[in-house]
Scaffold this motif. Structure first.
Motif, PDB file in Angstrom:
ATOM      1  N   GLU A 149      39.746  28.353  92.048  1.00 28.43           N
ATOM      2  CA  GLU A 149      41.151  27.944  93.010  1.00 28.43           C
ATOM      3  C   GLU A 149      42.166  26.483  93.472  1.00 28.43           C
ATOM      4  O   GLU A 149      43.194  26.936  93.202  1.00 28.43           O
ATOM      5  CB  GLU A 149      40.991  28.608  94.439  1.00 28.43           C
ATOM      6  N   ASP A 153      45.887  26.581  92.839  1.00 24.28           N
ATOM      7  CA  ASP A 153      46.820  25.865  93.391  1.00 24.28           C
ATOM      8  C   ASP A 153      47.585  24.906  92.965  1.00 24.28           C
ATOM      9  O   ASP A 153      48.722  25.037  92.713  1.00 24.28           O
ATOM     10  CB  ASP A 153      45.942  25.073  94.807  1.00 24.28           C
ATOM     11  N   ASP A 157      51.708  25.235  92.751  1.00 28.93           N
ATOM     12  CA  ASP A 157      52.635  24.346  93.006  1.00 28.93           C
ATOM     13  C   ASP A 157      53.610  23.290  92.334  1.00 28.93           C
ATOM     14  O   ASP A 157      54.678  23.468  92.472  1.00 28.93           O
ATOM     15  CB  ASP A 157      51.359  22.876  93.690  1.00 28.93           C
ATOM     16  N   GLU A 193      55.993  31.925  95.953  1.00 27.22           N
ATOM     17  CA  GLU A 193      55.214  31.588  96.532  1.00 27.22           C
ATOM     18  C   GLU A 193      54.149  32.835  97.062  1.00 27.22           C
ATOM     19  O   GLU A 193      53.588  33.300  97.189  1.00 27.22           O
ATOM     20  CB  GLU A 193      55.772  30.545  97.932  1.00 27.22           C
ATOM     21  N   ARG A 194      54.933  33.978  97.503  1.00 28.54           N
ATOM     22  CA  ARG A 194      54.947  35.483  97.309  1.00 28.54           C
ATOM     23  C   ARG A 194      54.332  36.037  96.187  1.00 28.54           C
ATOM     24  O   ARG A 194      53.216  36.577  95.830  1.00 28.54           O
ATOM     25  CB  ARG A 194      56.039  35.780  98.210  1.00 28.54           C
ATOM     26  N   ARG A 196      53.079  34.404  93.943  1.00 25.16           N
ATOM     27  CA  ARG A 196      51.898  33.897  93.530  1.00 25.16           C
ATOM     28  C   ARG A 196      50.312  33.791  94.965  1.00 25.16           C
ATOM     29  O   ARG A 196      49.851  34.177  93.904  1.00 25.16           O
ATOM     30  CB  ARG A 196      51.609  32.283  93.786  1.00 25.16           C
ATOM     31  N   ASP A 197      50.731  34.329  95.586  1.00 22.03           N
ATOM     32  CA  ASP A 197      49.770  34.897  97.029  1.00 22.03           C
ATOM     33  C   ASP A 197      49.567  35.837  96.589  1.00 22.03           C
ATOM     34  O   ASP A 197      47.836  36.403  96.448  1.00 22.03           O
ATOM     35  CB  ASP A 197      50.302  34.639  98.385  1.00 22.03           C
ATOM     36  N   ALA A 198      49.777  36.633  96.025  1.00 21.10           N
ATOM     37  CA  ALA A 198      49.997  38.100  95.889  1.00 21.10           C
ATOM     38  C   ALA A 198      48.955  37.987  93.910  1.00 21.10           C
ATOM     39  O   ALA A 198      48.018  39.125  94.280  1.00 21.10           O
ATOM     40  CB  ALA A 198      50.764  39.386  95.288  1.00 21.10           C
ATOM     41  N   TRP A 200      46.984  36.022  93.113  1.00 27.97           N
ATOM     42  CA  TRP A 200      45.756  35.281  93.440  1.00 27.97           C
ATOM     43  C   TRP A 200      44.779  36.241  94.135  1.00 27.97           C
ATOM     44  O   TRP A 200      43.198  36.727  93.555  1.00 27.97           O
ATOM     45  CB  TRP A 200      45.373  34.319  94.456  1.00 27.97           C
ATOM     46  N   THR A 201      45.411  37.403  94.750  1.00 21.03           N
ATOM     47  CA  THR A 201      44.907  38.629  95.604  1.00 21.03           C
ATOM     48  C   THR A 201      44.414  39.192  94.036  1.00 21.03           C
ATOM     49  O   THR A 201      43.110  40.004  93.972  1.00 21.03           O
ATOM     50  CB  THR A 201      45.500  39.550  96.677  1.00 21.03           C
TER      51      THR A 201
END
Length: 240
Positions: A149, A153, A157, A193-194, A196-198, A200-201
């Motif tokens: 993680e 990250d 970034d 950013e959205r 990237r979050d999706a 990781w899930t």
């Protein structure tokens, strides 16, 4: 067909991630691609962006910018190999993943602006390839996603900061880009950013499904198709 479309870029092997020099190797393959493609080609536009990311990762690895340089290098190389494999498939007899097809199909369309090409490539690479690269890396290193993680990250970034820079460099000037310009609305509909979050899930879900091959394959296919649909929307030709 142009000669550059026949460029063959071999995909690296699992054993190639035992040193940070592997990052320099994939960067060299991107430089070769950059030299072979016309500057206005949509794939070339994205390739220049991605090459800048890869070179920056290499600099940070050399400077000790990652707590676990082996894991960071492995993730970066696995990530790059997904893109380079798609390029090789499009140049040869293969078929690239659905997420990449809009960019390869529309790479020479005169009504699509360079910023759209760059973001469509980022969408495919982040939305689809990165999730699979996380799982590839976990299998290589024998660790769960949670142990990657921090590296995920840090690379994320870097991508976000670079996205801001390319928007500035490729965005038309303020005298051209007005609030009513279609590009303004198109760009506002997508967020790295959205994505990237999706991603990781999605990576965590794929890791959890690793013993259920049929379900994991279906999940991957659906992810690929959804990211490809978003990419096609980003590549809607716009009026001058």
């Amino acid at each position: 067909m142009a000669q550059s479309e026949h460029l063959t870029i071999p995909v690296g092997t699992v054993g190639s991630v035992d040193s940070v020099g592997a990052v320099d190797s994939v960067a060299a393959r991107m430089r070769a691609l950059d030299a072979a493609l016309p500057a206005r080609d949509g794939v070339a536009v994205f390739n220049r962006v991605y090459l800048a990311v890869t070179e920056e990762v290499g600099r940070r690895l050399d400077a000790g910018g990652f707590a676990d340089p082996c894991a960071a290098a492995a993730l970066d190389v696995r990530f790059a190999e997904r893109y380079l494999a798609a390029v090789a498939a499009a140049a040869g007899e293969g078929r690239p993943p659905a997420c990449w097809r809009p960019l390869f199909q529309l790479r020479r369309h005169p009504g699509i602006r360079p910023l759209q090409f760059a973001l469509a490539g980022i969408n495919a690479h982040i939305g689809h390839d990165l999730a699979l690269a996380v799982v590839d890396t976990c299998r290589t290193l024998g660790c769960p996603p949670a142990e990657l993680e921090d590296e995920f990250d840090r690379v994320g970034d870097l991508l976000v900061s670079l996205e801001e820079r390319i928007r500035e460099e490729l965005m038309p000037g303020p005298d051209v880009l007005q609030i009513a310009d279609p590009l303004t609305h198109l760009l506002g509909s997508w967020s790295l950013e959205r994505a990237r979050d999706a991603t990781w899930t999605a990576a965590r879900a794929l890791w959890a499904l690793r013993s259920c091959d049929d379900v994991a394959e279906e999940f991957t296919d659906r992810l690929d198709a959804a990211v490809g649909f978003a990419g096609r929307m980003l590549l809607i030709p716009l009026p001058d």
